[in-house]
Write an enzyme that holds these catalytic residues in place. Structure first.
Site, PDB file in Angstrom:
ATOM      1  N   GLU A  49       0.860  -1.186   0.000  1.00 59.40           N
ATOM      2  CA  GLU A  49       0.000   0.000   0.000  1.00 59.40           C
ATOM      3  C   GLU A  49       0.895   1.234   0.000  1.00 59.40           C
ATOM      4  O   GLU A  49       1.721   1.413   0.900  1.00 59.40           O
ATOM      5  CB  GLU A  49      -0.897   0.005   1.235  1.00 59.40           C
ATOM      6  CG  GLU A  49      -1.860   1.179   1.302  1.00 59.40           C
ATOM      7  CD  GLU A  49      -2.652   1.221   2.593  1.00 59.40           C
ATOM      8  OE1 GLU A  49      -3.248   2.284   2.857  1.00 59.40           O
ATOM      9  OE2 GLU A  49      -2.662   0.224   3.342  1.00 59.40           O
ATOM     10  N   ASP A  60      -4.830   9.926   9.397  1.00 64.34           N
ATOM     11  CA  ASP A  60      -3.510   9.442   9.777  1.00 64.34           C
ATOM     12  C   ASP A  60      -2.978  10.103  11.031  1.00 64.34           C
ATOM     13  O   ASP A  60      -3.201  11.295  11.285  1.00 64.34           O
ATOM     14  CB  ASP A  60      -2.527   9.662   8.623  1.00 64.34           C
ATOM     15  CG  ASP A  60      -2.861   8.786   7.437  1.00 64.34           C
ATOM     16  OD1 ASP A  60      -2.779   7.556   7.592  1.00 64.34           O
ATOM     17  OD2 ASP A  60      -3.222   9.319   6.369  1.00 64.34           O
TER      18      ASP A  60
END
Length: 258
Positions: A49, A60
């Site tokens: 990924e 995030d």
């Protein structure tokens, strides 16, 4: 057959689980990103990924945010993700998934972005900030381009799980906890029940991410999913010692194969 399908079929026939490391594209450089991907593949990674740096990455945590900042300061542009894919494809057929925020896709143009991604050798797409109600048309365009739109399911999805995973291809990304990405020493007490709920609503492989940071955590949950996604723990080590990142990858892959 999409390369993601091929890899999961291969793993299923061998009774193995998928190891999916996340790394930030362009941290520290495009050339080094390519090299890290190839080293992770040699260390047992099944799918990679690649995160596209963004100035406001809401999903995030600090470690990946910092890696995005470093890449952007080094001059990363969205087009560089395609350059990186093309470079990787010169020497590897490992399945590649892009993780990107929707604003970047929209700015380029959805169809143009998907065309570039497909031609650059990508197989899947993760967009953490696009809601279920708005992804229908995008999913169709992705599949026309030969790219799978990977759905994300959270522990709080509850009655929406069935709708989120309906028609899922590639795999379902099961978020292990509420909040942002990051390393965690332990998972939710109800993680097994959560994975069972997801499994009961889809035939696609289910992979657990967000907070998978150690071999101990992998050992705890490997029986209940088809693979694990490890991001912050890998990204942090890449920034300090690429060798440490590769060693962690080897340890996790070994645990998944025991």
């Amino acid at each position: 057959m999409n390369r993601i399908d091929e890899r999961f079929l291969e793993l299923r026939l061998k009774g193995k689980k998928a190891f999916i490391p996340f790394i930030t594209c362009g941290d520290p450089s495009i050339e080094e990103t390519k090299n890290i991907v190839l080293e992770l593949e040699k260390s047992g990674a099944d799918i990679i990924e690649l995160g596209v740096p963004f100035s406001d990455p809401l999903a995030d945590g600090p470690i990946i945010q910092d890696s995005y900042c470093r890449a952007l300061k080094n001059g990363f542009k969205v087009k560089d993700i395609f350059k990186c894919g093309r470079e990787i494809r010169k020497s590897s057929s490992i399945p590649l998934v892009i993780m990107i925020y929707y604003n970047l896709v929209y700015t380029i143009g959805v169809e143009k972005f998907l065309k570039e991604a497909s031609e650059s050798g990508f197989d899947g797409l993760i967009i953490p900030d696009i809601p279920l109600e708005e992804r229908g048309g995008l999913k169709e365009l992705c599949e026309k381009s030969g790219i799978y739109l990977i759905p994300l399911v959270a522990p709080t999805s509850n009655e929406r799980i069935a709708k989120i995973v309906n028609g899922a291809k590639g795999f379902v990304y099961c978020v292990s906890s509420n909040g942002t990405t990051g390393e965690r020493s332990r998972l939710r007490d109800d993680i097994v029940d959560y994975l069972h709920r997801v499994r009961g609503n889809t035939n696609a492989p289910i992979c657990l991410g967000f907070g998978i940071s150690s071999v101990d955590v992998v050992r705890e949950i490997r029986k209940f999913c088809d693979g694990v996604i490890v991001g912050s723990a890998i990204v942090r080590r890449i920034n300090s010692s690429k060798e440490d990142a590769i060693n962690l990858a080897k340890d996790i892959k070994s645990e998944l194969e025991d």
